[in-house]
Design an enzyme around this catalytic site. Structure first.
Site, PDB file in Angstrom:
ATOM      1  N   HIS A   1      -4.615   7.085  10.697  1.00 52.39           N
ATOM      2  CA  HIS A   1      -5.095   7.591   9.397  1.00 52.39           C
ATOM      3  C   HIS A   1      -6.101   8.724   9.590  1.00 52.39           C
ATOM      4  O   HIS A   1      -6.075   9.714   8.862  1.00 52.39           O
ATOM      5  CB  HIS A   1      -5.779   6.482   8.590  1.00 52.39           C
ATOM      6  CG  HIS A   1      -4.844   5.600   7.825  1.00 52.39           C
ATOM      7  ND1 HIS A   1      -3.990   6.071   6.850  1.00 52.39           N
ATOM      8  CD2 HIS A   1      -4.634   4.251   7.872  1.00 52.39           C
ATOM      9  CE1 HIS A   1      -3.294   5.055   6.339  1.00 52.39           C
ATOM     10  NE2 HIS A   1      -3.672   3.936   6.945  1.00 52.39           N
TER      11      HIS A   1
ATOM     12  N   CYS B   1       0.378  -1.130   4.580  1.00 50.90           N
ATOM     13  CA  CYS B   1      -0.754  -0.209   4.467  1.00 50.90           C
ATOM     14  C   CYS B   1      -1.217  -0.189   3.019  1.00 50.90           C
ATOM     15  O   CYS B   1      -0.390  -0.127   2.109  1.00 50.90           O
ATOM     16  CB  CYS B   1      -0.315   1.197   4.896  1.00 50.90           C
ATOM     17  SG  CYS B   1      -1.618   2.441   4.761  1.00 50.90           S
ATOM     18  N   LEU B   2      -2.519  -0.225   2.822  1.00 53.78           N
ATOM     19  CA  LEU B   2      -3.056  -0.178   1.453  1.00 53.78           C
ATOM     20  C   LEU B   2      -2.714   1.136   0.762  1.00 53.78           C
ATOM     21  O   LEU B   2      -2.724   1.198  -0.466  1.00 53.78           O
ATOM     22  CB  LEU B   2      -4.572  -0.402   1.469  1.00 53.78           C
ATOM     23  CG  LEU B   2      -4.997  -1.839   1.810  1.00 53.78           C
ATOM     24  CD1 LEU B   2      -6.496  -1.913   2.062  1.00 53.78           C
ATOM     25  CD2 LEU B   2      -4.593  -2.799   0.700  1.00 53.78           C
TER      26      LEU B   2
ATOM     27  N   GLY C   1      -7.417  -3.832   7.277  1.00 52.21           N
ATOM     28  CA  GLY C   1      -7.936  -2.598   7.866  1.00 52.21           C
ATOM     29  C   GLY C   1      -8.000  -1.490   6.840  1.00 52.21           C
ATOM     30  O   GLY C   1      -7.169  -1.440   5.926  1.00 52.21           O
TER      31      GLY C   1
ATOM     32  N   GLN D   1      -8.465   6.995   3.808  1.00 53.43           N
ATOM     33  CA  GLN D   1      -7.777   6.351   2.686  1.00 53.43           C
ATOM     34  C   GLN D   1      -8.616   6.320   1.414  1.00 53.43           C
ATOM     35  O   GLN D   1      -8.081   6.143   0.324  1.00 53.43           O
ATOM     36  CB  GLN D   1      -7.396   4.903   3.057  1.00 53.43           C
ATOM     37  CG  GLN D   1      -6.350   4.822   4.153  1.00 53.43           C
ATOM     38  CD  GLN D   1      -6.084   3.378   4.533  1.00 53.43           C
ATOM     39  OE1 GLN D   1      -6.761   2.811   5.369  1.00 53.43           O
ATOM     40  NE2 GLN D   1      -5.104   2.758   3.886  1.00 53.43           N
TER      41      GLN D   1
ATOM     42  N   HIS E   1      -3.155   1.787  14.051  1.00 52.07           N
ATOM     43  CA  HIS E   1      -2.749   2.175  12.690  1.00 52.07           C
ATOM     44  C   HIS E   1      -3.893   2.926  11.984  1.00 52.07           C
ATOM     45  O   HIS E   1      -3.670   3.961  11.354  1.00 52.07           O
ATOM     46  CB  HIS E   1      -2.371   0.896  11.929  1.00 52.07           C
ATOM     47  CG  HIS E   1      -2.048   1.084  10.483  1.00 52.07           C
ATOM     48  ND1 HIS E   1      -0.793   0.847   9.957  1.00 52.07           N
ATOM     49  CD2 HIS E   1      -2.831   1.459   9.423  1.00 52.07           C
ATOM     50  CE1 HIS E   1      -0.827   1.086   8.648  1.00 52.07           C
ATOM     51  NE2 HIS E   1      -2.045   1.456   8.296  1.00 52.07           N
ATOM     52  N   GLU E   2      -5.109   2.398  12.104  1.00 52.20           N
ATOM     53  CA  GLU E   2      -6.257   2.998  11.403  1.00 52.20           C
ATOM     54  C   GLU E   2      -6.669   4.334  12.030  1.00 52.20           C
ATOM     55  O   GLU E   2      -7.039   5.272  11.310  1.00 52.20           O
ATOM     56  CB  GLU E   2      -7.443   2.033  11.358  1.00 52.20           C
ATOM     57  CG  GLU E   2      -7.170   0.679  10.695  1.00 52.20           C
ATOM     58  CD  GLU E   2      -6.540   0.769   9.322  1.00 52.20           C
ATOM     59  OE1 GLU E   2      -6.737   1.782   8.636  1.00 52.20           O
ATOM     60  OE2 GLU E   2      -5.822  -0.174   8.942  1.00 52.20           O
TER      61      GLU E   2
HETATM   62  C1  QAP Z   1      -2.899  -2.084   8.557  1.00 54.10           C
HETATM   63  O1  QAP Z   1      -2.955  -2.852   6.333  1.00 54.10           O
HETATM   64  C2  QAP Z   1      -1.980  -3.046   9.259  1.00 54.10           C
HETATM   65  O2  QAP Z   1       1.443  -3.248   0.735  1.00 54.10           O
HETATM   66  C3  QAP Z   1      -3.750  -2.693   7.476  1.00 54.10           C
HETATM   67  O3  QAP Z   1       0.643  -4.473  -1.508  1.00 54.10           O
HETATM   68  C4  QAP Z   1      -1.155  -3.915   8.554  1.00 54.10           C
HETATM   69  O4  QAP Z   1      -4.441  -4.151   5.284  1.00 54.10           O
HETATM   70  C5  QAP Z   1      -1.926  -3.055  10.614  1.00 54.10           C
HETATM   71  C6  QAP Z   1      -1.794  -4.466   1.869  1.00 54.10           C
HETATM   72  C7  QAP Z   1      -0.320  -4.792   9.224  1.00 54.10           C
HETATM   73  C8  QAP Z   1      -1.095  -3.938  11.281  1.00 54.10           C
HETATM   74  C9  QAP Z   1      -0.295  -4.808  10.604  1.00 54.10           C
HETATM   75  C10 QAP Z   1      -0.561  -3.838   1.857  1.00 54.10           C
HETATM   76  C11 QAP Z   1      -2.214  -5.105   0.715  1.00 54.10           C
HETATM   77  C12 QAP Z   1      -2.674  -4.439   3.041  1.00 54.10           C
HETATM   78  C13 QAP Z   1       0.235  -3.862   0.738  1.00 54.10           C
HETATM   79  C14 QAP Z   1      -3.360  -3.620   5.281  1.00 54.10           C
HETATM   80  C15 QAP Z   1      -0.196  -4.484  -0.416  1.00 54.10           C
HETATM   81  C16 QAP Z   1      -1.428  -5.114  -0.428  1.00 54.10           C
HETATM   82  C17 QAP Z   1      -2.424  -3.702   4.153  1.00 54.10           C
HETATM   83 CO    CO Z   2      -2.975   2.050   6.491  1.00 51.45          CO
END
Ligand code: QAP
Ligand code: CO
Length: 177
Positions: free
Chosen positions: A137, A91-92, A46, A51, A133-134
């Protein structure tokens, strides 16, 4: 085709409240395509416009196994929430950190798709958590805001230290070394 720079916590720009998208035109569709490219490249499931420093209410998601189910929500509004669920989130914009967060288990969301068509979706599980979550943001909110100030501050210090040491860097326009 372009990779966009992802802002990292505690960047103040992540606190901006996004405004509604007005017209959905080809320029916006190109930007949406860049957001997908950036999300898949990361890789992530996401990404909200906030972001990548674009403060309009727009987000992209793909929670499928094969990363072949792209979803785009423009001006999303959650009209119904039900139940409670705890899920580990990342989270990215908070790279390397994952924490258990409590959210609604099932939601109904209304939005526009990339063609400006109205969509309404009732869903649960990872997709429901990801949408919540998004949308956070777009309101300038991060998952770390649900943690204790102590935990949040530890994460902040670690990310600041890593960025200073150049240990990682997600800006595609800046060389890694
Ligand atoms: C949000 O998050 C989310 O720490 C999206 O080193 C995540 O795509 C909602 C990511 C989980 C619900 C459950 C995170 C990639 C990606 C990192 C992501 C990383 C590399 C996170
Ligand atoms: Co995020």
């Amino acid at each position: 085709m372009a990779l966009l720079n992802i802002l990292h916590f505690p960047d103040k720009r992540l606190r901006t409240k996004a405004s509604d998208v007005g017209t959905i035109d080809d320029a916006l569709r190109q930007f949406i395509s860049d957001m997908f490219e950036t999300m898949y490249d990361a890789p992530g499931i996401g990404l909200a416009a906030t972001q990548v420093d674009f403060h309009k209410r727009l987000l992209v998601i793909d929670v499928s196994e094969e990363s072949n189910e792209p979803l785009c929500f423009i001006n999303p509004v959650i009209t119904h929430k039900e139940g409670v669920e705890v899920m580990q989130e990342g989270c990215l914009s908070v790279p390397g950190f994952y924490e258990d967060i409590e959210r609604a288990e099932s939601i109904t969301v209304q939005a526009l798709d990339k063609n400006g068509e109205k969509i309404e979706l009732t869903t649960g599980g990872l997709l429901a958590v990801c949408i919540q979550h998004e949308i956070d943001h777009l309101d300038g909110k991060l998952f770390v805001d649900y943690l204790s100030p102590l935990k949040r501050n530890r994460i902040k210090k670690k990310i600041e230290k890593m960025e200073k040491e150049h240990a990682f860097n997600t800006d595609p326009n800046t060389p890694a070394i």
